[in-house]
Scaffold this motif. Sequence first.
Motif, mmCIF file in Angstrom:
data_model
loop_
_atom_site.group_PDB
_atom_site.id
_atom_site.type_symbol
_atom_site.label_atom_id
_atom_site.label_comp_id
_atom_site.label_asym_id
_atom_site.label_seq_id
_atom_site.Cartn_x
_atom_site.Cartn_y
_atom_site.Cartn_z
ATOM 1 N N VAL A 172 -44.770 13.726 40.630
ATOM 2 C CA VAL A 172 -44.336 14.404 39.621
ATOM 3 C C VAL A 172 -42.632 14.224 39.380
ATOM 4 O O VAL A 172 -42.042 14.688 40.175
ATOM 5 C CB VAL A 172 -44.932 15.636 39.319
ATOM 6 N N ASP A 173 -42.659 13.601 38.001
ATOM 7 C CA ASP A 173 -41.114 13.645 37.633
ATOM 8 C C ASP A 173 -40.843 14.683 36.589
ATOM 9 O O ASP A 173 -39.528 14.866 36.499
ATOM 10 C CB ASP A 173 -40.823 12.097 37.204
ATOM 11 N N VAL A 174 -41.965 14.833 35.633
ATOM 12 C CA VAL A 174 -41.516 15.693 34.610
ATOM 13 C C VAL A 174 -42.862 16.581 34.501
ATOM 14 O O VAL A 174 -44.026 16.190 34.679
ATOM 15 C CB VAL A 174 -41.353 14.708 33.160
ATOM 16 N N LEU A 175 -42.427 17.716 34.139
ATOM 17 C CA LEU A 175 -43.428 18.903 34.021
ATOM 18 C C LEU A 175 -43.098 19.462 32.703
ATOM 19 O O LEU A 175 -42.137 20.256 32.567
ATOM 20 C CB LEU A 175 -43.309 19.907 35.224
ATOM 21 N N ILE A 176 -44.139 19.502 31.962
ATOM 22 C CA ILE A 176 -44.008 19.993 30.575
ATOM 23 C C ILE A 176 -45.180 21.070 30.049
ATOM 24 O O ILE A 176 -46.257 20.775 30.390
ATOM 25 C CB ILE A 176 -43.949 18.827 29.281
ATOM 26 N N HIS A 177 -44.700 22.164 29.944
ATOM 27 C CA HIS A 177 -45.778 23.405 29.939
ATOM 28 C C HIS A 177 -45.712 23.647 28.397
ATOM 29 O O HIS A 177 -44.921 24.086 27.874
ATOM 30 C CB HIS A 177 -45.380 24.542 30.726
ATOM 31 N N VAL A 178 -46.857 23.341 27.507
ATOM 32 C CA VAL A 178 -47.195 23.646 26.240
ATOM 33 C C VAL A 178 -48.151 24.820 25.977
ATOM 34 O O VAL A 178 -48.361 24.978 24.834
ATOM 35 C CB VAL A 178 -47.432 22.520 25.341
ATOM 36 N N LEU A 179 -48.916 24.943 26.971
ATOM 37 C CA LEU A 179 -50.030 25.884 26.728
ATOM 38 C C LEU A 179 -49.594 27.355 26.172
ATOM 39 O O LEU A 179 -48.637 27.694 26.549
ATOM 40 C CB LEU A 179 -50.901 26.215 28.233
ATOM 41 N N GLY A 180 -50.269 27.815 25.254
ATOM 42 C CA GLY A 180 -49.920 28.998 24.825
ATOM 43 C C GLY A 180 -50.647 29.411 23.381
ATOM 44 O O GLY A 180 -51.525 28.588 23.003
ATOM 45 N N GLY A 181 -50.522 30.603 23.104
ATOM 46 C CA GLY A 181 -51.520 30.962 21.870
ATOM 47 C C GLY A 181 -51.703 32.449 22.099
ATOM 48 O O GLY A 181 -51.453 33.091 22.839
ATOM 49 N N SER A 182 -52.552 32.869 20.996
ATOM 50 C CA SER A 182 -52.756 34.400 20.912
ATOM 51 C C SER A 182 -54.344 34.352 20.550
ATOM 52 O O SER A 182 -54.601 33.757 19.372
ATOM 53 C CB SER A 182 -51.955 35.161 20.250
ATOM 54 N N ARG B 35 -34.848 15.673 42.289
ATOM 55 C CA ARG B 35 -34.832 15.197 40.865
ATOM 56 C C ARG B 35 -36.052 15.688 40.124
ATOM 57 O O ARG B 35 -37.201 15.634 40.886
ATOM 58 C CB ARG B 35 -34.955 13.534 40.786
ATOM 59 N N GLY B 36 -35.782 16.139 38.759
ATOM 60 C CA GLY B 36 -36.973 16.266 37.819
ATOM 61 C C GLY B 36 -36.804 16.901 36.626
ATOM 62 O O GLY B 36 -35.383 17.538 36.601
ATOM 63 N N ALA B 37 -37.603 17.049 35.956
ATOM 64 C CA ALA B 37 -37.279 17.910 34.520
ATOM 65 C C ALA B 37 -38.465 18.823 34.303
ATOM 66 O O ALA B 37 -39.833 18.242 34.429
ATOM 67 C CB ALA B 37 -36.965 17.076 33.288
ATOM 68 N N VAL B 38 -37.998 19.843 34.071
ATOM 69 C CA VAL B 38 -39.376 20.933 33.480
ATOM 70 C C VAL B 38 -38.814 21.283 32.229
ATOM 71 O O VAL B 38 -37.776 21.725 31.747
ATOM 72 C CB VAL B 38 -39.133 22.209 34.459
ATOM 73 N N VAL B 39 -40.007 21.448 31.195
ATOM 74 C CA VAL B 39 -39.629 21.870 29.963
ATOM 75 C C VAL B 39 -40.784 22.955 29.548
ATOM 76 O O VAL B 39 -41.996 22.571 29.696
ATOM 77 C CB VAL B 39 -39.622 20.885 28.753
ATOM 78 N N HIS B 40 -40.340 24.221 29.236
ATOM 79 C CA HIS B 40 -41.358 25.210 28.872
ATOM 80 C C HIS B 40 -41.378 25.463 27.558
ATOM 81 O O HIS B 40 -40.104 25.331 26.935
ATOM 82 C CB HIS B 40 -41.123 26.526 29.706
ATOM 83 N N VAL B 41 -42.452 25.704 26.702
ATOM 84 C CA VAL B 41 -42.408 25.726 25.291
ATOM 85 C C VAL B 41 -42.906 27.309 25.216
ATOM 86 O O VAL B 41 -43.705 27.787 25.380
ATOM 87 C CB VAL B 41 -43.500 25.034 24.727
ATOM 88 N N SER B 42 -41.650 27.799 24.608
ATOM 89 C CA SER B 42 -41.699 29.265 24.291
ATOM 90 C C SER B 42 -42.190 29.676 22.856
ATOM 91 O O SER B 42 -43.031 28.769 22.361
ATOM 92 C CB SER B 42 -40.348 29.948 24.693
#
Length: 183
Positions: free
Chosen positions: A1-11, A53-60
């Motif tokens: 894994v080089d990139v981890l993007i967390h987009v899960l969310g909601g209500s 090395r790597g990149a993480v992006v969390h969607v808030s």
Amino acid sequence: VDVLIHVLGGSSSPGGGFSALSDAHWAAELDLNLMTAVRLDRALLPQMLSRGRGAVVHVSSIQRTLPLPESTTAYAAAKAALTTYSKALSKEVGPRGVRVNVVSPGWIHTEAAEDLMRRIADSTGGTLDEAKQSILTALGGIPLGRPAKPEEVAELIAFLASDRALAIHGAEYVIDGGTIPTV
């Protein structure tokens, strides 16, 4: 894994403010909007750290600073926790070569946004147009004149995950059409 993007969310919590939220609603919002990112990071970050090395992006969400108390209190609190967690994670893993950033969208025209409007309309007995207007009013309007499109948010995320953003770390990028009225 080089990139981890967390987009899960909601209500899925009901409208009606804090008194409409049970412990189960709070637990569900925190589990969906915070703990899924924590669990995913625990599972996948060790690979990045071992390679340095790597990149993480969390969607808030902009709701972390501009909550809608009648409809999304628990969601907003969970996204605030995600943003704070992301900053702490950036301090921890940045020196070991892994970048962590946050993207905080405003109102994005998605199926989830349509669901929110339906929940608001159901809880108030109003129409979908009235629910949409109540969200716009609660947000103070969108100076750009429209909600963002999912693909516009995706472009920002792709940039932050790319090697073109190697010097960007521990940052939050707001993509809200100018909704938040302060810098």
